[in-house]
Scaffold this motif. Sequence first.
Motif, short mmCIF file in Angstrom:
data_model
loop_
_atom_site.label_atom_id
_atom_site.label_comp_id
_atom_site.label_asym_id
_atom_site.label_seq_id
_atom_site.Cartn_x
_atom_site.Cartn_y
_atom_site.Cartn_z
N ARG B 106 3.99 -3.18 -74.24
CA ARG B 106 4.16 -4.69 -72.56
C ARG B 106 5.07 -5.74 -73.52
NH1 ARG B 106 2.92 -4.24 -68.18
NH2 ARG B 106 3.57 -5.90 -67.38
N ARG B 107 5.12 -5.87 -74.34
CA ARG B 107 6.04 -7.24 -75.02
C ARG B 107 6.81 -6.86 -75.16
NH1 ARG B 107 8.54 -6.00 -79.42
NH2 ARG B 107 7.98 -4.14 -80.88
N GLU B 110 7.84 -7.33 -71.40
CA GLU B 110 8.18 -8.56 -70.42
C GLU B 110 8.96 -9.42 -71.55
OE1 GLU B 110 2.84 -9.01 -70.93
OE2 GLU B 110 4.38 -10.13 -72.34
#
Lengths: 129, 250
Positions: B106-107, B110
């Motif tokens: 996810r990071r 993002e």
Amino acid sequence: MQDKDEIRLSIPASAEFLRLARLIASGLASRLNFTYEAIEDLRLAVDELCYSLISSQEDISNTTLDLSYLVKDESIEIKGILNSNNAKIQQSQFSKQILSALVNSHEFKQSLDGKPSFWMAKSMPKAPN
Amino acid sequence: MPPFDAERKKELRNYFIEFQKQRDPRIRDILVEAHLGLADHLARRFANRGEPHDDLFQVASLGLIKAVDRFDPTREVEFSTYATHTIAGELKRHFRDKGWAVRAPRRLQELYLRLGKIIAILSQDLGRSPTIAELAKEAEVSEEAVLEALEAGQAYRFTSLDSTSSNDDNGIGLAAQLGEEDHELLDAEGRATLSPLLAELSPRERAILQLRFFGGLTQSEIATKLGISQMHVSRLLTRSLTKLRSQSEI
């Protein structure tokens, strides 16, 4: 940095591992201060070249793709060899067109021992500091 | 997978001949069902690559259906040989399309979205495409993180995340904007091979492909021309080439 640094990578000849081939290319190019745009072009080129080798053979299980990256002062050269003697490269005209837009020069050939291989070079339209 | 006995083989062969004549979906079902074991077997061969078996089995089953549809029983080829090839092709394509995208943390996803904005701002400020070092500094992350995020963001599946955010595939307006440039593409032979493949792309993807590889425009020039971000141009290029490759092989 030395005049020439060489990095070698050997991966299973499968699309799954091309990420590593691209990451190394972009990592080295970033070290040469390539711009984002030039790096995106380089990654597309690596994909195109490697796919061409991989798809030159029906069954690629147990076959490796050996890549070597040569870092020069203002350019990067990449060589790739598919470890297979029964594959034949057939570069489509479209692929040729794509690559000529992405890198300064490239070629496909059968190496002396009959393995399909590619070579490419891309130099940096340098970002002014 | 246990091989069929001679009687069963003969029975299936008759079904194939019948299916070729009539294209009866009920016969198709019988044939597909009879060979599901082969799909399962091949899906298992691809199992140790981090994808759930159910997904792989589904992909393999689709390959099996294709094989049943295309198989010509008058040729001297066993169906199992033919189907193995088709199903394995389908599985390989599945992995190639998905790449590592599904597992991109996810990071990184993002960061990738954040970088898109930073690239746009820096390109404008600097009057050129920014370097990775400049991006890393602005995003306050390492250069490695930037490179990883760019790699993760390019992957095929991920593109659905934000493709709706800009008027993607706005076909009509774009075609009008670009005129009839299709005709300039390649010579006759190249056109013949490529045009059915290109037809599968959206008008926007096709236009970008053309401007970059046949019109000689850079990614940022295309971005300006079409009023979208450079990152988006780059992603659409990657996606188009991936689509073209997977189609031309199978």
